[in-house]
Design an enzyme around this catalytic site. Structure first.
Site, PDB file in Angstrom:
ATOM      1  N   CYS A  96       0.842  -1.209   0.000  1.00  0.00           N
ATOM      2  CA  CYS A  96       0.000   0.000   0.000  1.00  0.00           C
ATOM      3  C   CYS A  96       0.875   1.257   0.000  1.00  0.00           C
ATOM      4  O   CYS A  96       1.621   1.482  -0.934  1.00  0.00           O
ATOM      5  CB  CYS A  96      -0.995  -0.046   1.169  1.00  0.00           C
ATOM      6  SG  CYS A  96      -2.357   1.129   0.930  1.00  0.00           S
ATOM      7  N   HIS A 100      -3.811  -4.954  -0.229  1.00  0.00           N
ATOM      8  CA  HIS A 100      -3.387  -5.495   1.066  1.00  0.00           C
ATOM      9  C   HIS A 100      -3.444  -7.019   1.012  1.00  0.00           C
ATOM     10  O   HIS A 100      -4.499  -7.597   1.270  1.00  0.00           O
ATOM     11  CB  HIS A 100      -4.301  -4.978   2.178  1.00  0.00           C
ATOM     12  CG  HIS A 100      -4.065  -3.545   2.514  1.00  0.00           C
ATOM     13  ND1 HIS A 100      -3.134  -3.138   3.430  1.00  0.00           N
ATOM     14  CD2 HIS A 100      -4.601  -2.410   2.005  1.00  0.00           C
ATOM     15  CE1 HIS A 100      -3.118  -1.820   3.503  1.00  0.00           C
ATOM     16  NE2 HIS A 100      -4.000  -1.351   2.643  1.00  0.00           N
ATOM     17  N   GLU A 132      -2.432  -9.060   3.110  1.00  0.00           N
ATOM     18  CA  GLU A 132      -2.753  -9.578   4.451  1.00  0.00           C
ATOM     19  C   GLU A 132      -4.246  -9.493   4.753  1.00  0.00           C
ATOM     20  O   GLU A 132      -4.699 -10.000   5.765  1.00  0.00           O
ATOM     21  CB  GLU A 132      -1.933  -8.834   5.512  1.00  0.00           C
ATOM     22  CG  GLU A 132      -2.395  -7.418   5.850  1.00  0.00           C
ATOM     23  CD  GLU A 132      -1.993  -6.338   4.847  1.00  0.00           C
ATOM     24  OE1 GLU A 132      -1.585  -6.685   3.721  1.00  0.00           O
ATOM     25  OE2 GLU A 132      -2.116  -5.147   5.194  1.00  0.00           O
TER      26      GLU A 132
END
Lengths: 251, 286
Positions: A103, A208, A210
């Site tokens: 990001c 993202h 994650e």
């Protein structure tokens, strides 16, 4: 998500496949910005020994380094510099260790951003970061579908994005890198928007991973694998031929 | 490409999911981690946990819950309810929540929005707004026709006791404290101001529709989506998957939130996405 790949689960001791049995150490650079725990937990889930850290020695010893980031470019850059982690990031890249930007952590790798005019980025990648088109809602806060550019199997892009062309990832951003030769994947949001870039030992994602469910964990697992190769050997990722059979070039 | 998000909402108190969630194969229907993982598996795009027992005494259990969810669930999740200070927000975000949502505390002290946005970024600052139509039976008169002729007040300075139609030009009034307390503030004006202060997303619930199963309040949703530039989540009133697409098509919402239809097995996330897809909307496949 249906069809969660059990291979991503870390019940089996990660690193078991590589002889020395140690999970690759990954430093997630902690400069006091935002939710970093998710990145750490996701990396642990896919077999890394991940640490949120600003400790120079821990970062220097890590097999791979992750630079996360949320919020404004200028605020992130000053926090990063204040923590002295800009130099750590530069050193990790110079060492040839696998390096993942996420990001705003991706955006900081470039020279500058329209979001914070006059603030220098790390300049580890050429180019700049620009606003998303004003014809679409900003931020883009949604899942979007990756369109991978053709890549060589044993390139950084190939090793990180194998099997992920067309997969959905979670985005929260108002700016993105300008398209260039480094662009590894795009999404359609008012036109093609750069979703990932790759160069030598650097991979960076505007999304993202994650927070992108199974495909995101898969990408992080690919990163952990690069770090595992780095472990001890200092292997050059551009010549990781032993993995070539697993790779699927984008169509 | 604009992909509509489907967001199940879980009510929690003291770190446990309450009001029951009825998944056939789940032994502990109150375990937020297991429920979140199940919704992740079903293909939910995000999750919202609403702490309905929110008091300062149980902040720690809510923070512990956020940390437990973050260990196992790798889709974005928001925690709302009882977030009153930057420190409340920080502890939830550090524990692993991606966003926090503020409601009553932000109405009482709007600077809270700016403080959270400045400290952690707008992307993690959701402002939840509970709105009701201004009653047409109110003695002082809150008729929409009258309201439309009096669009001068900004609605934010109005005190509850001096409330009249001119304070609520949109015809939708902000309520706080779980929809019990009228504020005299106009929903649309409040949404605009929240975004100016740094809100990255608006979670808009119709208290008139909440629990009715009659579908979203499209007029209220549209009034807000037309007024702000950030994503809006429509909430309140979903009685079946057929109610979801109108929230986007009529209301202009970017995401749809529902609770009951998912919790009691009436619909899966895939059913919801099929319904959106059939209406010609793009969704991430479940």
């Amino acid at each position: 998500m249906s069809g969660v790949d059990q291979g991503l689960e870390s019940e089996a001791p990660a690193g078991a496949s590589n002889g020395d049995g140690r999970r690759p150490a990954i430093a997630v650079l902690d400069y006091g910005i935002g939710n970093l725990r998710s990145a750490q937990k996701a990396l642990e889930k896919v077999g890394a020994d991940a640490h949120l850290t600003d400790s120079p020695s821990m970062i220097e010893e890590a097999d791979g380094v992750v630079l996360p980031g949320v919020g404004a470019f200028g605020a992130c850059m000053s926090a990063l510099r204040e923590a002295g982690l800009d130099e750590q990031a530069e050193q990790a890249v110079a060492d040839g260790r696998p390096f993942l930007g996420i990001c705003v952590g991706m955006q900081m790798l470039f020279e500058e951003s329209e979001e914070s005019p006059g603030v220098a980025g790390l300049g580890l990648l050429p180019g700049r970061v620009v606003w998303l088109p004003d014809t679409v809602k900003r931020p883009q806060m949604q899942w979007n579908r990756l369109s991978c550019r053709p890549f060589a199997d044993d390139s950084m892009a190939g090793r990180m994005l194998r099997g992920l062309d067309g997969s959905w990832m979670y985005f929260v951003h108002s700016l993105a890198a300008e398209p260039s030769d480094l662009t590894a994947a795009t999404v359609d949001y008012g036109g093609p928007v750069v979703a990932a870039v790759a160069a030598d030992n650097i991979f960076a994602a505007q999304f993202h991973p994650e927070k992108s469910a199974e495909p995101g964990l898969r990408l992080l697992a690919n990163f952990v694998e690069l770090c595992r190769d780095q472990q001890g050997s200092g292997a050059d990722i551009n010549h990781a031929g032993d993995h070539a059979a697993d790779l699927h070039p984008a169509s | 490409m604009r992909a509509i998000r489907v967001i199940p909402c879980l009510d929690v108190a003291e770190g446990r999911v309450v009001k029951g969630v009825n998944f056939v194969d789940l032994r502990d229907a109150g375990d937020p981690v297991k429920l979140a993982a199940e919704y992740d598996r079903q293909g939910a795009d995000e999750l919202v946990f609403l702490d309905i027992g929110a008091s300062h005494e149980n902040r720690d259990t809510t923070v512990a819950m956020a940390a437990a969810v973050a260990e196992e669930v790798f889709i974005p999740f928001t925690i709302g309810g009882g977030v009153r200070t930057v420190d409340d927000a920080r502890s939830l975000l550090r524990a692993g929540a991606d966003k926090v949502s503020v409601n009553s505390a932000a109405v009482a002290r709007p600077e809270l929005i700016a403080e959270i946005a400045r400290e952690f970024g707008s992307q993690c600052c959701v402002v939840a707004i509970d709105g009701r139509r201004v009653s047409t039976e109110r003695p002082e008169g809150g008729l929409r026709d009258e309201a439309d002729t009096a669009r001068t007040g900004n609605g934010l300075d109005g005190q509850a006791e001096s409330r009249d139609a001119s304070d609520i030009p949109s015809g939708f009034e902000v309520y706080t404290h779980g929809g019990r307390t009228p504020t005299g503030i106009d929903v649309v004006e409040w949404a605009r101001r929240a975004v100016d202060l740094g809100a990255g997303e608006i979670l808009l619930t119709s208290m008139d529709r909440d629990g009715t199963g009659d579908g979203f309040d499209h007029e209220m949703t549209r009034a807000v989506t037309d007024a702000v530039s950030v994503p809006v989540i429509a909430s309140g009133g979903v009685g079946g998957v057929g109610d979801l697409a109108p929230g986007v098509v009529k209301g202009g919402a970017d995401a749809v939130l529902a609770a009951t239809i998912f919790h009691f097995g009436q619909a899966t996330i895939a059913d919801a996405k099929d319904a959106l897809s059939s209406a010609g909307l793009t969704v991430r496949p479940a």
